[in-house]
Write a protein that holds these residues in place. Structure first.
Motif, PDB file in Angstrom:
ATOM      1  N   ALA A 148       0.831  -1.204   0.000  1.00 18.18           N
ATOM      2  CA  ALA A 148       0.000   0.000   0.000  1.00 18.18           C
ATOM      3  C   ALA A 148       0.862   1.248   0.000  1.00 18.18           C
ATOM      4  CB  ALA A 148      -0.906   0.012   1.225  1.00 18.18           C
ATOM      5  N   THR A 149       0.409   2.257  -0.739  1.00 14.68           N
ATOM      6  CA  THR A 149       1.034   3.579  -0.700  1.00 14.68           C
ATOM      7  C   THR A 149       0.054   4.537  -0.030  1.00 14.68           C
ATOM      8  OG1 THR A 149       2.286   3.173  -2.721  1.00 14.68           O
ATOM      9  CG2 THR A 149       1.986   5.469  -2.048  1.00 14.68           C
ATOM     10  N   VAL A 150       0.432   5.017   1.138  1.00 15.35           N
ATOM     11  CA  VAL A 150      -0.408   5.937   1.902  1.00 15.35           C
ATOM     12  C   VAL A 150       0.420   7.176   2.210  1.00 15.35           C
ATOM     13  CG1 VAL A 150      -1.648   6.266   4.068  1.00 15.35           C
ATOM     14  CG2 VAL A 150      -1.772   4.068   2.897  1.00 15.35           C
ATOM     15  N   ASP A 151      -0.060   8.339   1.768  1.00 19.18           N
ATOM     16  CA  ASP A 151       0.664   9.579   2.023  1.00 19.18           C
ATOM     17  C   ASP A 151      -0.324  10.726   2.186  1.00 19.18           C
ATOM     18  OD1 ASP A 151      -0.134  10.353  -0.580  1.00 19.18           O
ATOM     19  OD2 ASP A 151       1.735   9.632  -1.464  1.00 19.18           O
ATOM     20  N   ALA A 152       0.189  11.944   2.244  1.00 21.57           N
ATOM     21  CA  ALA A 152      -0.658  13.114   2.504  1.00 21.57           C
ATOM     22  C   ALA A 152      -1.700  13.330   1.422  1.00 21.57           C
ATOM     23  CB  ALA A 152       0.215  14.361   2.648  1.00 21.57           C
ATOM     24  N   ASN A 153      -1.459  12.811   0.222  1.00 19.72           N
ATOM     25  CA  ASN A 153      -2.392  13.012  -0.883  1.00 19.72           C
ATOM     26  C   ASN A 153      -3.437  11.909  -0.995  1.00 19.72           C
ATOM     27  OD1 ASN A 153      -1.122  15.421  -1.864  1.00 19.72           O
ATOM     28  ND2 ASN A 153       0.512  14.133  -2.694  1.00 19.72           N
ATOM     29  N   THR A 154      -3.344  10.887  -0.174  1.00 17.42           N
ATOM     30  CA  THR A 154      -4.306   9.795  -0.222  1.00 17.42           C
ATOM     31  C   THR A 154      -5.690  10.306   0.173  1.00 17.42           C
ATOM     32  OG1 THR A 154      -2.589   8.171   0.297  1.00 17.42           O
ATOM     33  CG2 THR A 154      -4.873   7.491   0.633  1.00 17.42           C
ATOM     34  N   VAL A 155      -6.695   9.937  -0.609  1.00 22.50           N
ATOM     35  CA  VAL A 155      -8.057  10.421  -0.398  1.00 22.50           C
ATOM     36  C   VAL A 155      -8.841   9.444   0.479  1.00 22.50           C
ATOM     37  CG1 VAL A 155     -10.262  10.916  -1.546  1.00 22.50           C
ATOM     38  CG2 VAL A 155      -8.109  11.730  -2.539  1.00 22.50           C
ATOM     39  N   GLU A 163     -24.527   8.984  -2.608  1.00 25.29           N
ATOM     40  CA  GLU A 163     -24.284  10.423  -2.417  1.00 25.29           C
ATOM     41  C   GLU A 163     -23.030  10.617  -1.580  1.00 25.29           C
ATOM     42  OE1 GLU A 163     -26.255  14.204   0.033  1.00 25.29           O
ATOM     43  OE2 GLU A 163     -27.349  12.317  -0.177  1.00 25.29           O
ATOM     44  N   ARG A 164     -22.126  11.486  -2.049  1.00 20.25           N
ATOM     45  CA  ARG A 164     -20.893  11.758  -1.309  1.00 20.25           C
ATOM     46  C   ARG A 164     -21.212  12.508  -0.015  1.00 20.25           C
ATOM     47  NH1 ARG A 164     -16.246  11.722  -3.789  1.00 20.25           N
ATOM     48  NH2 ARG A 164     -17.137   9.710  -4.383  1.00 20.25           N
ATOM     49  N   ARG A 165     -20.778  11.932   1.102  1.00 28.62           N
ATOM     50  CA  ARG A 165     -21.016  12.549   2.411  1.00 28.62           C
ATOM     51  C   ARG A 165     -19.721  13.146   2.993  1.00 28.62           C
ATOM     52  NH1 ARG A 165     -25.368  10.305   5.567  1.00 28.62           N
ATOM     53  NH2 ARG A 165     -27.224  10.167   4.211  1.00 28.62           N
ATOM     54  N   GLN A 166     -18.622  12.426   2.861  1.00 29.80           N
ATOM     55  CA  GLN A 166     -17.361  12.867   3.464  1.00 29.80           C
ATOM     56  C   GLN A 166     -16.242  12.711   2.439  1.00 29.80           C
ATOM     57  OE1 GLN A 166     -18.066  10.398   7.338  1.00 29.80           O
ATOM     58  NE2 GLN A 166     -16.776  12.122   7.951  1.00 29.80           N
ATOM     59  N   HIS A 167     -15.307  13.652   2.453  1.00 28.44           N
ATOM     60  CA  HIS A 167     -14.199  13.617   1.497  1.00 28.44           C
ATOM     61  C   HIS A 167     -13.057  14.456   2.051  1.00 28.44           C
ATOM     62  CE1 HIS A 167     -12.257  13.478  -2.511  1.00 28.44           C
ATOM     63  NE2 HIS A 167     -11.846  14.702  -2.193  1.00 28.44           N
ATOM     64  N   THR A 168     -11.844  13.911   2.038  1.00 27.56           N
ATOM     65  CA  THR A 168     -10.676  14.653   2.495  1.00 27.56           C
ATOM     66  C   THR A 168      -9.428  13.980   1.965  1.00 27.56           C
ATOM     67  OG1 THR A 168      -9.666  15.693   4.456  1.00 27.56           O
ATOM     68  CG2 THR A 168     -10.250  13.365   4.636  1.00 27.56           C
ATOM     69  N   THR A 169      -8.280  14.570   2.235  1.00 24.35           N
ATOM     70  CA  THR A 169      -6.995  13.900   2.036  1.00 24.35           C
ATOM     71  C   THR A 169      -6.329  13.739   3.397  1.00 24.35           C
ATOM     72  OG1 THR A 169      -5.829  15.996   1.691  1.00 24.35           O
ATOM     73  CG2 THR A 169      -6.676  14.841  -0.278  1.00 24.35           C
ATOM     74  N   THR A 198      -7.974   6.700  12.872  1.00 29.09           N
ATOM     75  CA  THR A 198      -7.159   7.919  12.875  1.00 29.09           C
ATOM     76  C   THR A 198      -7.946   9.217  12.727  1.00 29.09           C
ATOM     77  OG1 THR A 198      -6.745   7.671  10.497  1.00 29.09           O
ATOM     78  CG2 THR A 198      -5.143   6.683  12.015  1.00 29.09           C
ATOM     79  N   GLY A 199      -9.269   9.172  12.889  1.00 28.47           N
ATOM     80  CA  GLY A 199     -10.056  10.394  12.884  1.00 28.47           C
ATOM     81  C   GLY A 199     -10.876  10.564  11.618  1.00 28.47           C
ATOM     82  N   THR A 200     -11.915  11.403  11.717  1.00 26.76           N
ATOM     83  CA  THR A 200     -12.860  11.593  10.612  1.00 26.76           C
ATOM     84  C   THR A 200     -12.911  13.045  10.166  1.00 26.76           C
ATOM     85  OG1 THR A 200     -15.091  10.947   9.881  1.00 26.76           O
ATOM     86  CG2 THR A 200     -14.948  12.122  11.971  1.00 26.76           C
ATOM     87  N   PRO A 201     -13.124  13.283   8.867  1.00 32.19           N
ATOM     88  CA  PRO A 201     -13.294  14.654   8.371  1.00 32.19           C
ATOM     89  C   PRO A 201     -14.719  15.143   8.562  1.00 32.19           C
ATOM     90  CG  PRO A 201     -13.388  13.116   6.547  1.00 32.19           C
ATOM     91  CD  PRO A 201     -13.095  12.289   7.785  1.00 32.19           C
ATOM     92  N   ALA A 202     -14.973  16.356   8.115  1.00 40.61           N
ATOM     93  CA  ALA A 202     -16.314  16.932   8.194  1.00 40.61           C
ATOM     94  C   ALA A 202     -17.285  16.135   7.328  1.00 40.61           C
ATOM     95  CB  ALA A 202     -16.291  18.388   7.749  1.00 40.61           C
ATOM     96  N   GLY A 203     -18.567  16.344   7.596  1.00 41.12           N
ATOM     97  CA  GLY A 203     -19.611  15.704   6.807  1.00 41.12           C
ATOM     98  C   GLY A 203     -20.318  14.573   7.516  1.00 41.12           C
ATOM     99  N   VAL A 204     -20.040  14.374   8.811  1.00 42.47           N
ATOM    100  CA  VAL A 204     -20.734  13.321   9.549  1.00 42.47           C
ATOM    101  C   VAL A 204     -22.235  13.608   9.538  1.00 42.47           C
ATOM    102  CG1 VAL A 204     -18.717  12.891  10.986  1.00 42.47           C
ATOM    103  CG2 VAL A 204     -20.476  14.456  11.804  1.00 42.47           C
ATOM    104  N   ALA A 205     -23.022  12.536   9.449  1.00 40.83           N
ATOM    105  CA  ALA A 205     -24.476  12.704   9.364  1.00 40.83           C
ATOM    106  C   ALA A 205     -25.137  11.391   9.744  1.00 40.83           C
ATOM    107  CB  ALA A 205     -24.887  13.146   7.959  1.00 40.83           C
TER     108      ALA A 205
END
Length: 228
Positions: A148-155, A163-169, A198-205
């Protein structure tokens, strides 16, 4: 050794590309690790004092099983998160040493009984009933870190009913994975088999019975499920 009752099964996760499974010891979680989510919850991010809580290992929902809508709530929320699986442990680790513990990665949901959490917050009570309930941790198969490649740009993202609810890098995290693991190692002795949400971005619903979700750590892991 004999036991007075039948021992419970060992919680485990499938591994992509393998017939082996990953045994799970404990589940650690960090709260407020994306500033936009902290703001939507009316909280302030405190860089020097990360917020940790735990879920029991048997809260995992694996292998595409349905997720039962939990009792004692009318406000079940999704929180999509990257999950790190540890292949070794230690305590009082530096961030560099802690980073080497990562065995693999996956994507999961930190399901939350938001109404119970609100009550707990108002009374300055622990969050256990809001976070650590049965079936509160749907989880994908793990991908070994060697694959696996996981870095700051991983979405990291979540769709519900298409329907898209949450999205971040991952670069938006307040505390990086090495920082999270190093801080945890000063509070607990980490061991092989531990999972770290490791935590969640905005958009929780809210989620309702019948909802279908698709969570993705893009290019690494996916999780599909249904609330019943």
């Amino acid at each position: 050794m004999t036991y007075a009752i039948t021992p419970p099964p060992v919680p485990s996760l499938p591994i992509v590309g393998s017939d082996q499974r990953f045994p799970v010891r404990r589940i650690f979680c960090i709260g407020r690790n994306y500033a936009d989510h902290a703001r939507e919850m009316g909280a302030v991010v405190e860089k020097d004092t990360p917020l940790f809580f735990c879920k029991p290992a048997d809260a995992l929902v694996t292998d595409g099983a349905d997720v039962p809508y939990p009792q004692a709530t009318v406000d079940l929320h999704h929180e999509v998160e990257m999950v790190v699986a540890l292949g070794a442990g230690g305590h009082d680790l530096s961030p560099e040493a802690a980073a080497a513990l990562a065995w693999g990665y996956g994507v999961g949901l930190d399901l939350t009984r938001r109404d119970l959490q609100a009550v707990a917050k108002a009374k300055s009570h622990p969050w256990d009933v809001a976070k650590a309930f049965d079936h509160s941790a749907p989880m994908s198969a793990l991908v070994p870190s060697t694959a696996a490649t996981v870095d700051a740009n991983t979405v990291l993202q979540l769709d519900v009913n298409g329907e898209r609810r949450q999205h971040t890098t991952l670069g938006e995290m307040v505390h990086s994975v090495p920082e999270i693991l190093a801080t945890l190692s000063r509070l607990f002795e980490l061991k092989a088999g531990d999972l770290v949400f490791t935590g969640t971005p905005a958009g929780v619903a809210a989620l309702q019975r019948g909802d279908r979700f698709h969570a993705e750590l893009v290019g690494v892991a996916t999780l599909d499920g249904r609330v019943v």
